[in-house]
Scaffold this active site. Structure first.
Site, PDB file in Angstrom:
ATOM      1  N   LYS A   1      -0.676   1.972  11.939  1.00 34.75           N
ATOM      2  CA  LYS A   1      -0.765   0.512  11.808  1.00 34.75           C
ATOM      3  C   LYS A   1       0.138  -0.164  12.838  1.00 34.75           C
ATOM      4  O   LYS A   1      -0.250  -1.136  13.478  1.00 34.75           O
ATOM      5  CB  LYS A   1      -0.405   0.089  10.376  1.00 34.75           C
ATOM      6  CG  LYS A   1      -1.462   0.492   9.351  1.00 34.75           C
ATOM      7  CD  LYS A   1      -1.029   0.290   7.901  1.00 34.75           C
ATOM      8  CE  LYS A   1      -2.090   0.826   6.939  1.00 34.75           C
ATOM      9  NZ  LYS A   1      -1.725   0.700   5.515  1.00 34.75           N
TER      10      LYS A   1
ATOM     11  N   GLN B   1       3.537  -0.194   2.081  1.00 32.44           N
ATOM     12  CA  GLN B   1       2.644   0.961   1.999  1.00 32.44           C
ATOM     13  C   GLN B   1       2.718   1.569   0.595  1.00 32.44           C
ATOM     14  O   GLN B   1       3.805   1.802   0.059  1.00 32.44           O
ATOM     15  CB  GLN B   1       3.033   2.007   3.070  1.00 32.44           C
ATOM     16  CG  GLN B   1       2.067   3.158   3.195  1.00 32.44           C
ATOM     17  CD  GLN B   1       0.673   2.761   3.674  1.00 32.44           C
ATOM     18  OE1 GLN B   1       0.508   1.789   4.403  1.00 32.44           O
ATOM     19  NE2 GLN B   1      -0.336   3.488   3.254  1.00 32.44           N
TER      20      GLN B   1
ATOM     21  N   ASP C   1      -2.614  -7.418   2.838  1.00 30.38           N
ATOM     22  CA  ASP C   1      -3.316  -6.336   2.133  1.00 30.38           C
ATOM     23  C   ASP C   1      -4.234  -6.882   1.034  1.00 30.38           C
ATOM     24  O   ASP C   1      -5.082  -6.160   0.517  1.00 30.38           O
ATOM     25  CB  ASP C   1      -2.291  -5.403   1.463  1.00 30.38           C
ATOM     26  CG  ASP C   1      -2.184  -4.057   2.148  1.00 30.38           C
ATOM     27  OD1 ASP C   1      -3.178  -3.630   2.762  1.00 30.38           O
ATOM     28  OD2 ASP C   1      -1.116  -3.425   2.040  1.00 30.38           O
TER      29      ASP C   1
HETATM   30  N1  GUN Z   1      -2.218   3.120   0.517  1.00 34.89           N
HETATM   31  C1  GUN Z   1      -3.496   3.554   0.654  1.00 34.89           C
HETATM   32  N2  GUN Z   1      -4.269   2.584   1.203  1.00 34.89           N
HETATM   33  C2  GUN Z   1      -3.461   1.530   1.407  1.00 34.89           C
HETATM   34  C3  GUN Z   1      -3.676   0.229   1.952  1.00 34.89           C
HETATM   35  O1  GUN Z   1      -4.770  -0.185   2.337  1.00 34.89           O
HETATM   36  N3  GUN Z   1      -2.576  -0.572   2.012  1.00 34.89           N
HETATM   37  C4  GUN Z   1      -1.358  -0.166   1.575  1.00 34.89           C
HETATM   38  N4  GUN Z   1      -0.342  -1.026   1.653  1.00 34.89           N
HETATM   39  N5  GUN Z   1      -1.133   1.018   1.055  1.00 34.89           N
HETATM   40  C5  GUN Z   1      -2.177   1.867   0.986  1.00 34.89           C
END
Ligand code: GUN
Length: 294
Positions: A53, A97, A120
């Site tokens: 990311k 995350q 998110d």
């Molecule tokens: N863990 C698995 N997928 C995601 C996501 O799309 N965003 C975040 N923040 N954590 C995750």
């Protein structure tokens, strides 16, 4: 022959468009989108995702901050970061995350994020907006799935979409998006999950089968109707019994299902890259105030 849904190529196209939009935003308004990423603990998959990311942010010209805290960090310590970023005008998006270590209350952390910076889309305000069909941040993986379906399948009105998995990250939001009465959605949606004794009677009805169950190669040929479109959200690391080497596989047994389907997303290179592309676009929208001023 089945069509391979090339999420990698679509994501690259979306990032290229974004790079231009970011340059224009800088020239016209002096704004550079900023994303803060918080990783708590040492989950190896999460480390890979956060790194990807941050790299993607750099590629499109965003500013990004990565804070990596030890697994023993207190909830208050995590909340301190969020409060600081909520108040920082150079930070437009905040991403924590998941999963978080067990002693930290995930809901409390997500609730602390300013909904306008919740790129998110996991804050209850944005989830509520999604269910009601109001503008808001849409979670990145569901948004990526919808974009692939829009490009490769077309209108879904009246089609039977079966979602396997009911997570807050994928299953619940994608099911809700697809049942909205909008020109691109308006599907008949079934959600099934581990509570079902047998998935086959459900999945075999699917015109579009979206699998987000987190079990390597669980969906076999018997689960799939002839001509179905299959979207595989799973990312599982397995040791290949033939080569003895580690590799990534989806929740769908790709080789077995391939002869039956009309289109399918590969793993890797399907849904995964789209999630990051959508995160970048959400952050751009946060920086330009596009979501909440409509
Ligand atoms: N863990 C698995 N997928 C995601 C996501 O799309 N965003 C975040 N923040 N954590 C995750």
């Amino acid at each position: 022959m089945a069509v391979l849904i090339d999420g990698k190529a679509v994501a690259a196209e979306l990032r290229a468009q974004l790079r231009e939009a970011v340059q224009q935003l800088w020239q016209e308004r002096g704004i550079r989108p900023g994303l803060a990423l918080l990783l708590v603990g040492d989950n190896p998959a999460s480390q890979v995702y956060v790194r990807s990311k941050a790299r993607a942010c750099q590629e499109v010209g965003f500013v990004s901050i990565v804070e990596h805290l030890p697994a023993t960090s207190s909830q208050d310590h995590v909340l301190d970061y969020i409060r600081r970023w909520n108040a920082d005008p150079a930070i437009h998006g905040i991403l924590v995350q998941l999963p978080l270590p067990r002693h930290i209350d995930e809901h409390a952390v997500l609730l602390a994020i300013d909904p306008r910076k919740d790129v998110d889309g996991f804050h209850p305000e944005n989830m509520g907006r999604l269910v009601l069909g109001l503008p808001g941040f849409v979670p990145c993986t569901p948004a990526g799935i919808l974009e692939l379906l829009r490009r490769y399948v077309g209108p879904l009105a009246g089609k039977h979409v079966v979602v396997v998995g009911r997570s807050n990250i994928v299953g619940k939001p994608v099911a809700n998006l697809l049942l909205q009465k909008t020109p691109t959605a308006n599907a008949v949606v079934t959600v099934c999950h581990t509570g079902a004794a047998d998935l086959v009677p459900f999945t075999r009805q699917a015109d579009v089968l979206i699998v987000a169950m987190g079990v390597a190669r669980a969906i076999r040929a018997e689960h799939v109707k002839e001509g179905a479109v299959v979207i595989d959200v799973g990312i599982n690391r397995i040791v290949d019994p033939e080569t003895g080497k580690e590799r990534l596989v989806g929740d769908v047994h790709f080789e077995e299902v391939l002869p039956k389907v009309s289109a399918i997303t590969p793993v890797p290179g399907g849904v995964g890259p789209m999630t990051i592309a959508m995160l970048l676009w959400n952050t751009y929208r946060a920086a330009t105030g596009q979501i909440w001023n409509r």
